[in-house]
Motif scaffolding. Structure first.
Motif, mmCIF file in Angstrom:
data_model
loop_
_atom_site.group_PDB
_atom_site.id
_atom_site.type_symbol
_atom_site.label_atom_id
_atom_site.label_comp_id
_atom_site.label_asym_id
_atom_site.label_seq_id
_atom_site.Cartn_x
_atom_site.Cartn_y
_atom_site.Cartn_z
ATOM 1 N N PHE A 108 1.073 -1.070 -0.085
ATOM 2 C CA PHE A 108 0.219 -0.144 -0.047
ATOM 3 C C PHE A 108 0.755 1.318 -0.033
ATOM 4 O O PHE A 108 1.767 1.221 0.761
ATOM 5 N N LYS A 109 0.660 2.124 -0.873
ATOM 6 C CA LYS A 109 1.416 3.347 -1.087
ATOM 7 C C LYS A 109 1.074 4.434 -0.389
ATOM 8 O O LYS A 109 1.592 5.584 -0.603
ATOM 9 N N GLY A 110 0.114 4.513 0.550
ATOM 10 C CA GLY A 110 -0.357 5.975 1.004
ATOM 11 C C GLY A 110 0.330 6.171 2.005
ATOM 12 O O GLY A 110 1.721 5.681 2.689
ATOM 13 N N ASP A 111 0.100 7.486 2.891
ATOM 14 C CA ASP A 111 0.873 7.789 3.670
ATOM 15 C C ASP A 111 0.675 7.491 5.313
ATOM 16 O O ASP A 111 1.541 7.659 6.131
ATOM 17 N N ASN A 112 -0.484 6.873 5.291
ATOM 18 C CA ASN A 112 -0.640 6.321 6.527
ATOM 19 C C ASN A 112 -1.936 5.166 6.429
ATOM 20 O O ASN A 112 -2.422 4.994 5.582
ATOM 21 N N GLY A 113 -1.906 4.124 7.574
ATOM 22 C CA GLY A 113 -2.793 3.247 7.441
ATOM 23 C C GLY A 113 -2.458 1.810 6.925
ATOM 24 O O GLY A 113 -3.193 1.137 6.532
ATOM 25 N N GLY A 114 -0.822 1.591 6.987
ATOM 26 C CA GLY A 114 -0.600 0.330 6.253
ATOM 27 C C GLY A 114 0.511 -0.324 7.184
ATOM 28 O O GLY A 114 1.526 -0.706 6.566
#
Length: 311
Positions: A108-114
């Motif tokens: 997952f490439k998001g900034d948060n939540g992985g």
């Protein structure tokens, strides 16, 4: 094991059970697995958690849960592999033991939540958990800037290995956690901590890039009183006997926030530099950059007996 597979809406209901062993399943279903708060003293072992279930692949809400020898792999969506949260809104499960698991390829490439492991939440940061996270392997833990995210108090994180990962070992919230004997190699990993009374000893951070090997956190607040999402300055901590190397600053006192860290001892560490500062940031009352060994004039923060070997 591995022949029994949960897919689609299928799952396993552990409501109200105790002293049960969940072993040998593949969880490729929509909701993963939850150990509810009334299901104390169960063991989840030698399973495979994969795919992209909603929320977490494994959620632990019950006291005395053991999670060991599982594989968590190949997630591409937002959501964590393993989270520990209490059954209520502010509490944490007690004595959760997470050991000898393999966390692999969270993309997952998001900034948060992985995160690979999220142990608590902002609203639970002052809950004493007495958790133990040890002997786990993290490879390509890239779903978040945190591979291990601790957001509760009084835990032990020891003897874990993080390799080739974006994610750090982070004490994001909470107090009184011991971080000991972990090995972090390559990638952009490192150790960062916020909050009070932590002990960070005997860890190795090797060849990390573009991030500090050790971040001593500053905060938007000095001490959290609301269990909010603000960073809390790292105060009254000990960082000793660690070996740190990398291409960025080795120890960064995060002073870009309103409350810099204070009353922290940095001693007896080995710092292997590559042309950057061994220590950088504002701490105590003002020095912006320092090459160790060095003792700050203000006794609240001490940098002493550290060994620097430029390369």
């Amino acid at each position: 094991g591995g022949q029994a597979r949960f897919t689609g809406a299928g799952g396993l209901d552990l409501t109200g059970v105790s002293h049960v062993v969940v072993q040998g399943f593949v969880f490729d279903n929509n909701d993963g697995l939850t150990v509810p708060g009334d299901a104390a003293a169960n063991r989840v072992t030698r399973n495979t958690f994969q795919g992209n279930p909603s929320g977490a692949s494994l959620t632990v809400k019950a006291d005395d849960t053991e999670v060991d020898h599982n594989t968590f792999q190949n997630r591409t969506s937002e959501g964590v592999y393993l989270q520990a949260v209490g059954a209520g809104s502010k509490d944490m499960p007690q004595r959760v033991h997470v050991h000898h698991n393999y966390f692999y390829n969270h993309q997952f490439k998001g900034d948060n939540g992985g995160e690979s492991i999220r142990f608590g939440l902002s609203g639970r940061q002052h809950a004493v958990a007495n958790g133990l996270i040890e002997y786990n392997l993290f490879n390509k833990a890239d779903g978040d800037s945190e591979a291990i995210s601790v957001k509760s108090s009084n835990n032990v994180v020891r003897y874990n290995t993080i390799i080739n990962s974006r994610g750090t070992l982070s004490l994001r919230h909470g107090w009184n956690t011991l971080v000991e004997g972990n090995i972090l190699i390559g990638g952009t990993t490192g150790i960062r901590f916020f909050g009070n009374n932590h002990t960070i000893i005997n860890n190795v951070v090797q060849d990390t890039s573009n991030t500090a090997a050790m971040e001593v956190g500053g905060g938007e607040v000095r001490d959290d009183t609301t269990s909010g999402t603000n960073h809390e300055a790292a105060d009254h901590c000990v960082v000793a006997f660690n070996t740190l190397s990398g291409s960025s600053n080795l120890i960064w006192f995060n002073s870009s926030k309103p409350y810099p860290p204070s009353d922290t001892t940095i001693a007896d560490n080995v710092l292997l530099g590559k042309g950057t500062a061994a220590g950088k940031g504002t701490y105590s009352h003002g020095t912006s950059q320092v090459l160790l060994p060095y003792v700050v004039g203000d006794a609240t923060t001490v940098l002493t007996r550290n060994t620097t070997w430029p390369t």
